[in-house]
Design a protein around this motif. Structure first.
Motif, short mmCIF file in Angstrom:
data_model
loop_
_atom_site.label_atom_id
_atom_site.label_comp_id
_atom_site.label_asym_id
_atom_site.label_seq_id
_atom_site.Cartn_x
_atom_site.Cartn_y
_atom_site.Cartn_z
N SER A 135 0.84 -1.20 0.00
CA SER A 135 0.00 0.00 0.00
C SER A 135 0.87 1.24 0.00
O SER A 135 2.05 1.21 0.38
N SER A 136 0.30 2.36 -0.40
CA SER A 136 1.06 3.61 -0.45
C SER A 136 1.28 4.16 0.95
O SER A 136 0.59 3.80 1.90
N SER A 177 1.54 4.27 -7.14
CA SER A 177 1.34 3.58 -5.86
C SER A 177 2.64 2.91 -5.40
O SER A 177 2.96 2.92 -4.21
N MET A 183 -3.18 7.10 -2.58
CA MET A 183 -4.02 6.52 -3.61
C MET A 183 -4.86 7.58 -4.32
O MET A 183 -5.00 7.56 -5.54
N ALA A 186 -2.70 9.51 -6.71
CA ALA A 186 -2.35 8.66 -7.84
C ALA A 186 -3.50 8.58 -8.84
O ALA A 186 -3.30 8.67 -10.05
N ARG A 255 -8.47 0.93 -3.77
CA ARG A 255 -7.44 0.06 -4.35
C ARG A 255 -8.02 -1.31 -4.69
O ARG A 255 -7.77 -1.85 -5.77
#
Length: 276
Positions: A135-136, A177, A183, A186, A255
């Motif tokens: 995950s970011s 990401s 997110m 992005a 996501r």
């Protein structure tokens, strides 16, 4: 399916529904809508018995033409919420344009079935990454490296996206990401990237298809005018709605939704291609 009145009613109805879904997905996930439109149009052209040598090319070209409006509408909605990295776009833009031009220069020489498998394979790999990848990080800590990595990534993202008929979000979102972009940022930046890819992509599809035989009725080059006329207002209207939804839900679920849609389309496209 022959070119009867019933066939066109079915075609228009299916395109209308696909346009609504594509617009929502474009705003929600930062993609240009092509991830929905290309499989739908490919299936419809297959059902209408369009020449297999051109059906995927027309699906890709028409998708790219509609992404111009979708990406513009979606990116404006995200920009209003400060979710577009304008500094990145300024430095990345020339390489995205170059990649799109390179991709479209190869477009007409790639066989329809090859385009189909490229679409399915790349989409499936992206879905796996978005589902299982890291995950970011926290907000505002993401940064795409400068220099050769930024140049090359722009060319690859735009080149692949243009021959797949997508706006680049399906590649841009996972890439940003990976470099720990939030997110939502992005997704917003990817929406703007789609505009830089779709404009030269549409011009290339139009020129590459001029004079080709076996095209669907009401097509100029690899762009079908009926689908274009329906999709432009529909996707443009629903993209901002999807963008508002994106800023109202948990980024984790955003996501997962992105991965689910990519996976569905990859499998569906592969099955349709194998049956054709």
């Amino acid at each position: 399916m022959e070119f009867t009145t019933e066939a066109y009613i079915y075609f228009i109805g299916a395109i209308l529904i696909a346009g609504i879904v594509a617009g929502l997905i474009a705003g929600l996930l930062g993609v240009g809508g092509g991830i929905v439109l290309v499989p739908v149009m490919f299936y419809l052209f297959t059902a209408m018995d369009i020449d297999p040598a051109v059906r995927m090319h027309v699906a890709v070209g028409t998708s790219l033409s509609t992404i111009v409006a979708t990406a513009l509408s979606s990116s404006r909605a995200h920009h209003s919420k400060n979710a577009v990295d304008m500094a990145l776009l300024k430095s990345w833009g020339p390489w995205l344009l170059l990649g799109s031009i390179i991709g479209m220069s190869l477009f007409s020489s790639i066989k329809s079935v090859e385009l189909t498998f490229v679409f399915s394979g790349v989409t499936f790999l992206i879905a796996v990454y978005m589902l299982l990848g890291p995950s970011s990080a926290a907000d505002e800590k993401g940064a795409l490296p400068k220099g050769p990595i930024r140049w090359l990534s722009g060319i690859v993202v735009a080149g692949l996206s243009s021959i797949m008929g997508i706006g680049g979000g399906s590649l841009t979102v996972p890439l940003l990401s990976f470099y720990r972009y939030p997110m939502r940022k992005a997704v917003g930046t990817a929406a703007a990237v789609g505009l830089l890819i779709a404009i030269p992509g549409t011009i290339g599809a139009f020129l590459a298809g001029l004079g080709k035989e076996g095209l669907p009725p009401f097509s100029i080059g690899y762009v079908n005018l009926i689908a274009f006329a329906i999709l432009i207002p529909v996707t443009g209207y629903f993209a901002p709605i999807g963008a508002r939804i994106a800023h109202a839900i948990n980024p984790k679920y955003l996501r997962y939704a992105f991965a689910a849609f990519l996976f569905f389309n990859a499998v569906n496209m592969l099955i349709t291609a194998l049956r054709a």
